[in-house]
Write a protein that holds these residues in place. Structure first.
Motif, PDB file in Angstrom:
ATOM      1  N   LYS A  95      10.680   5.975   4.966  1.00 33.25           N
ATOM      2  CA  LYS A  95      11.109   6.583   6.231  1.00 33.25           C
ATOM      3  C   LYS A  95      12.198   5.739   6.897  1.00 33.25           C
TER       4      LYS A  95
ATOM      5  N   THR B  71       0.837  -1.200   0.000  1.00 31.11           N
ATOM      6  CA  THR B  71       0.000   0.000   0.000  1.00 31.11           C
ATOM      7  C   THR B  71       0.873   1.251   0.000  1.00 31.11           C
ATOM      8  N   SER B  72       0.229   2.386  -0.302  1.00 36.33           N
ATOM      9  CA  SER B  72       0.959   3.650  -0.344  1.00 36.33           C
ATOM     10  C   SER B  72       1.508   4.015   1.037  1.00 36.33           C
ATOM     11  N   ASN B  73       0.715   3.815   2.079  1.00 40.73           N
ATOM     12  CA  ASN B  73       1.167   4.136   3.442  1.00 40.73           C
ATOM     13  C   ASN B  73       2.343   3.264   3.861  1.00 40.73           C
TER      14      ASN B  73
ATOM     15  N   SER C 264       4.482   1.939   1.858  1.00 44.08           N
ATOM     16  CA  SER C 264       5.637   2.395   1.086  1.00 44.08           C
ATOM     17  C   SER C 264       6.266   3.634   1.721  1.00 44.08           C
ATOM     18  N   LYS C 265       5.426   4.543   2.226  1.00 43.58           N
ATOM     19  CA  LYS C 265       5.942   5.730   2.919  1.00 43.58           C
ATOM     20  C   LYS C 265       6.733   5.319   4.162  1.00 43.58           C
ATOM     21  N   GLY C 266       6.205   4.317   4.881  1.00 52.41           N
ATOM     22  CA  GLY C 266       6.905   3.822   6.058  1.00 52.41           C
ATOM     23  C   GLY C 266       8.247   3.218   5.699  1.00 52.41           C
TER      24      GLY C 266
ATOM     25  N   ASP D  11       6.085  10.065  -3.835  1.00 59.58           N
ATOM     26  CA  ASP D  11       6.958   9.517  -2.789  1.00 59.58           C
ATOM     27  C   ASP D  11       7.684   8.265  -3.280  1.00 59.58           C
TER      28      ASP D  11
END
Length: 347
Positions: free
Chosen positions: A206, A197-199, A201-203, A243
């Motif tokens: 990070k 998921t996009s979230n 992937s952001k994690g 991102d």
């Protein structure tokens, strides 16, 4: 057994723990089932189970020969018991308990406990993995990574993030902590990207920045491939947003600093670019061209601006009625420009 007897009879020197450990390693590694699915999977597992049984019989022979097992012996056997198709976890725990009771290998030994953590993970015994980890007096990075892998394998990614975060907080507070390595972050980033998921992937992005900025750890070839493979496979639109693009760009910049076989990195770069371009093209195809809702609401789409390329709009009072049979340009005719002789001739 025949080889051990031959060594004893021919040289008169009984084999020691190093020799036995070599036998354990050889018979278990050569029969370990492949992690890849194949038609011979059941046959491979049966063969491995027999090798494990033979190794346990060899352990009894060690005791009878008054050869004292060591940490390597215990870790090798515990690891093997955990790799059985149905992990033989109770036998692994009993083995450690017996070796501890005999004063051979303490229960809290880091190497043996790490093997037990992996065995617990294979049987989804997270509580057992935690108990084994906490029993280690001074856990090392190998044990820590084994614990993280255990939770990720059982779908407890949030718990692993909490464990990693707590370790970082301990570092900042000047308390005992474990310095993570590239394997630590490969485990975590891989688990997040598997979510797709996009979230997630952001994690992962990070964590990637934390790895470099907080700990000064650079990616290796394996981590680069993990990230690029995830972006190319694109679960749930992974790899399409800004991102993800920045994430991939950062990874490529770091990848150029690594050693790669000839052509490897170039092929990966071409593949990622081709996939991204292809996905963007498909997204544009799916966009429906529709009227602007604001224009539609205000009925601005129905207003005639009166603009004409050659004049003749609403402001042209001299506009003449259309003559369907006429081939003369109406605007030129209104200005009497058609009557002018330019003296130009084609021939």
């Amino acid at each position: 057994k025949k080889l051990l007897s031959f060594m004893n009879e021919s040289n008169g020197i009984p084999p020691g723990v190093v020799t036995y450990n070599a036998f354990f390693t050889g018979m278990l590694e050569t029969s370990t089932p492949s992690s890849e699915e194949n038609d011979d999977g059941d046959e491979d597992n049966t063969k491995f189970e027999k090798s494990v049984d033979e190794a346990l019989r060899l352990l009894d022979a060690m005791h009878k020969a008054n050869v004292r097992p060591n940490v390597i012996t215990a870790a090798t056997l515990v690891d093997a018991l955990g790799k059985c198709k149905t992990p033989r976890l109770d036998e692994a725990k009993a083995l450690i308990t017996n070796l501890d009771a005999d004063g051979i290998v303490p229960v809290g030994n880091a190497r043996v406990s790490t093997a037990l953590i992996r065995a617990c993970a294979n049987s989804s015994d997270l509580e057992g993995a935690l108990v084994a980890y906490r029993g280690i007096e001074k856990p090392d990075i190998i044990a820590f990574n084994a614990l993280l892998t255990s939770f990720c394998r059982c779908g407890r990614v949030k718990t692993t993030l909490q464990l990693l975060s707590e370790n970082t907080k301990r570092f900042k507070r000047g308390l005992d902590y474990i310095e993570p390595d590239v394997v630590t972050y490969t485990i975590m980033i891989s688990a997040l990207l598997d979510v797709g998921t996009s979230n997630a992937s952001k994690g992962a992005f990070k964590l990637y920045k934390e790895m470099k900025q907080q700990w000064g750890v650079m990616p290796d070839n394996g981590l680069v491939d993990v990230i690029l493979t995830a972006m190319v496979s694109g679960g749930n639109g992974l790899g399409l947003n800004d991102d993800d693009m920045r994430f991939t760009s950062d990874v490529f910049r770091d990848a150029k600093k690594l050693q790669w076989p000839d052509g490897y990195l170039r092929r990966r770069e071409r593949t990622v670019k081709a996939v991204f371009v292809g996905r963007m093209s498909e997204m544009w195809k799916e966009v429906e061209v529709d009227e602007d809702p604001l224009f539609k609401k205000k009925k601005w789409n129905k207003i005639d601006s009166g603009f004409r390329l050659w004049g003749g709009g609403n402001n042209d009072k001299a506009q003449k009625p259309k003559k369907s049979s006429s081939t003369v340009d109406e605007f030129l005719e209104s200005k009497n420009w058609n009557d002018m002789d330019s003296s130009f001739r084609i021939w």
